[in-house]
Design a protein around this motif. Structure first.
Motif, PDB file in Angstrom:
ATOM      1  N   UNK A  48       0.862  -1.182   0.000  1.00  0.00           N
ATOM      2  CA  UNK A  48       0.000   0.000   0.000  1.00  0.00           C
ATOM      3  C   UNK A  48       0.901   1.236   0.000  1.00  0.00           C
ATOM      4  N   UNK A  49       0.670   2.202  -0.882  1.00  0.00           N
ATOM      5  CA  UNK A  49       1.523   3.396  -0.947  1.00  0.00           C
ATOM      6  C   UNK A  49       1.548   4.151   0.382  1.00  0.00           C
ATOM      7  N   UNK A 402      -7.002  -0.605   1.964  1.00  0.00           N
ATOM      8  CA  UNK A 402      -5.866  -1.307   1.362  1.00  0.00           C
ATOM      9  C   UNK A 402      -6.131  -1.807  -0.050  1.00  0.00           C
ATOM     10  N   UNK A 403      -7.275  -1.430  -0.644  1.00  0.00           N
ATOM     11  CA  UNK A 403      -7.552  -1.901  -2.010  1.00  0.00           C
ATOM     12  C   UNK A 403      -6.645  -1.238  -3.045  1.00  0.00           C
ATOM     13  N   UNK A 404      -6.070  -0.089  -2.702  1.00  0.00           N
ATOM     14  CA  UNK A 404      -5.088   0.546  -3.582  1.00  0.00           C
ATOM     15  C   UNK A 404      -3.710   0.036  -3.173  1.00  0.00           C
ATOM     16  N   UNK A 408      -1.596  -6.149  -6.574  1.00  0.00           N
ATOM     17  CA  UNK A 408      -2.681  -6.687  -7.385  1.00  0.00           C
ATOM     18  C   UNK A 408      -3.751  -7.390  -6.591  1.00  0.00           C
ATOM     19  N   UNK A 409      -3.977  -6.951  -5.363  1.00  0.00           N
ATOM     20  CA  UNK A 409      -4.944  -7.581  -4.476  1.00  0.00           C
ATOM     21  C   UNK A 409      -6.126  -6.665  -4.211  1.00  0.00           C
ATOM     22  N   UNK A 410      -7.231  -7.260  -3.788  1.00  0.00           N
ATOM     23  CA  UNK A 410      -8.351  -6.450  -3.309  1.00  0.00           C
ATOM     24  C   UNK A 410      -8.006  -5.958  -1.901  1.00  0.00           C
ATOM     25  N   UNK A 411      -8.936  -5.287  -1.248  1.00  0.00           N
ATOM     26  CA  UNK A 411      -8.674  -4.849   0.120  1.00  0.00           C
ATOM     27  C   UNK A 411      -8.531  -6.061   1.036  1.00  0.00           C
TER      28      UNK A 411
END
Length: 530
Positions: A48-49, A402-404, A408-411
């Protein structure tokens, strides 16, 4: 999802459980460590950024301040009533109905909590009823545990139906009013069988863990009245859900239940032969009031004003709600991310509490020394709560936002829910409520849990050939159950009864009732409905 990614997604849950429940650290320390662990694994594994995590922390602090405002309002109202002598009068009034603490748990703990949940939500029931029960002579730990357990079944229709109308309504794209009503009816129908037993569970916890004899038998002695109290809420709530919709089942169900149980207690219907109470040392030392000093109606007037204002400000057909909501403050695109937060300052229950506390100064003719003492005591008590919430809510927001990510994962919550659906597909109705409970435990909101997981519950039901309405009802019930152990609710409730640092112990008491509620509903659906 790899094993390391699974561990990362579970970090908030495991960290909170281990640090708070197992190691028994105070929430101020446990939640700070959980925040660090969650942020570190979210960055290193979930990728996560940093700017999104920072934005989530800022978002969490704004939300934490709104919770602190609710807690402060509840504390200052209670302290105002303590210094005016109203609490002593209210205590004497309840004793006139019944001196049996087990019966008081059903009337105050179960039904009054349910009414406040239907009128307001937002953590209001525990914040109001737990300190009221302490003032009435219940041990603080018993008061907060029982209030959290009671704030469960009514949550489906809390804040005039918000978890259904907003939670399920937004979680299911294109959800019709007919679907929402059908899900509501299905949820409360399951509750007639499962949640109607919760008052008995509450009484058993009371006598087993807080009574002088540590006896389950003393709790079982009032099983007819406890079951009557449970049904006196769930049955009227089912009728309201079926014929009026999801806005008012909790309010009307609790009102009917309060009338029925109060009349039953006064007339001796289903009442035990001998009253039960705590050991003298466990009760709070309270001075009995002079009946001439304040009539009972005046002592209750502040609470009646709270209820009236909460209901009036939450009805869509009245202009008050729109006026208050329009005053909300919004911080959009925090740090240039898509994270935004809105603080509905005037709409929060804390504003109602503070307003009523100010009105009570005149209503109860308090002098300036009483007012000063009440407000200073309230401010002094907030310190540890602010610290705990300043760590716990940002941790939750990092988890949910955390979806961003670059993995390449969902939240994290959606990845966990999808994995659970795949793993337990053969017995999904049994485990489906746990997904709803996970959402409430972490997010601190049944509404948000329903928004987050309703779509997954629907798609899983369609894929497995299960009844969609039943599965969505189980999602709602699970979200209700999660309220009992929700970290944010526990921290807030603990703070208003001076149990800061005891949050892990509170969760240990409420964990078993939460699991009963989830698995009871799931088993019923698995065997007979889905």
């Amino acid at each position: 999802m790899t094993l390391i990614q699974l561990g990362t997604a579970l970090t908030p849950v495991l960290a909170v459980f281990i640090l708070l429940v197992v190691l028994r650290l105070p929430a101020s320390k446990a939640m700070a460590l959980s925040l660090v662990a969650t942020a570190a694994t979210a960055f290193l594994v979930w990728q996560v950024p940093v700017d999104r995590m920072a934005a989530s922390v800022l978002e969490g602090w704004v939300i934490a301040l709104t919770i602190v405002w609710i807690v402060f309002g509840a504390i200052v109202l209670l302290n105002t009533l303590q210094y005016s002598g109203a609490i002593a009068v209210i205590r004497a009034g309840f004793t006139q109905i019944t001196a049996d603490r087990r019966i008081q748990v059903v009337i105050i703990g179960w039904l009054f909590v349910s009414f406040l949940e239907g009128a307001s939500g937002f953590g209001t029931p525990a914040a109001i009823v737990a300190p009221l029960m302490v003032a009435l002579g219940f041990p603080p730990m018993a008061a907060v545990v029982l209030a959290l357990i009671a704030d469960s079944s009514a949550v489906s229709f809390g804040a005039v139906g918000t978890p259904t109308l907003v939670g399920i309504g937004r979680g299911i794209e294109g959800a019709s009013a007919e679907l929402l009503q059908a899900v509501s009816v299905q949820a409360i129908a399951i509750d007639i069988v499962v949640a109607s037993c919760l008052p008995l569970v509450m009484v058993l916890i009371l006598t087993r863990f807080f009574g002088p004899n540590r006896s389950l038998r003393e709790g079982l002695q009032v099983w007819p009245f406890a079951l009557f109290g449970g049904l006196s809420f769930t049955v009227p709530a089912w009728l309201v859900a079926k014929y009026l919709g999801p806005e008012f089942p909790a309010i009307f169900g609790a009102l009917v239940g309060l009338v029925l149980t109060t009349v039953a207690a006064r007339t001796g219907f289903l009442m035990p032969k001998k009253a039960w109470s705590f050991a003298e040392s466990a009760q709070q030392p309270l001075t009995e009031p002079d009946p001439a000093s304040m009539p009972l109606w005046r002592a209750w007037l502040p609470y009646l004003l709270v209820v009236a204002l909460l209901v009036l400000t939450r009805l869509d057909f009245l202009p008050l709600k729109n006026w208050l909501v329009a005053s909300a403050l919004t911080w959009s695109n925090i740090l240039g991310t898509s994270v935004s937060v809105t603080a509905q300052t005037l709409y929060l229950p804390g504003t109602v509490f503070v307003l009523v506390a100010l009105l009570t100064i005149g209503l109860h003719r308090q002098n300036r020394h009483q007012v000063k003492a009440a407000w200073l005591d309230s401010v002094r008590s907030l310190g540890p709560t602010v610290i705990a919430l300043a760590a716990s809510v940002p941790m939750v927001r990092i988890f949910l936002n955390s979806e961003v990510n670059q993995a390449g994962l969902a939240s994290m919550p959606l990845e966990l829910a999808a994995l659970a659906a795949d793993t337990f597909a053969g017995a999904w109705p049994l485990f489906a409520p746990l997904i709803g409970a996970l959402g409430s435990f972490i997010a601190g909101s049944a509404t948000f849990s329903n928004m987050m997981f309703a779509g997954l519950q629907q798609s899983t039901a369609l894929e497995l050939g299960l009844d969609r309405e039943v599965m969505l009802a189980l999602q709602m019930i699970g979200a209700n159950a999660g309220n009992m152990i929700c970290v944010v609710n526990v921290v807030a409730a603990a703070s208003v009864v001076n149990l800061v640092g005891k949050e892990g112990e509170i969760i240990r008491y409420t964990l078993i009732p939460m699991l009963y509620y989830c698995f009871g509903a799931g088993l019923l659906a698995w065997l007979f409905l889905a």
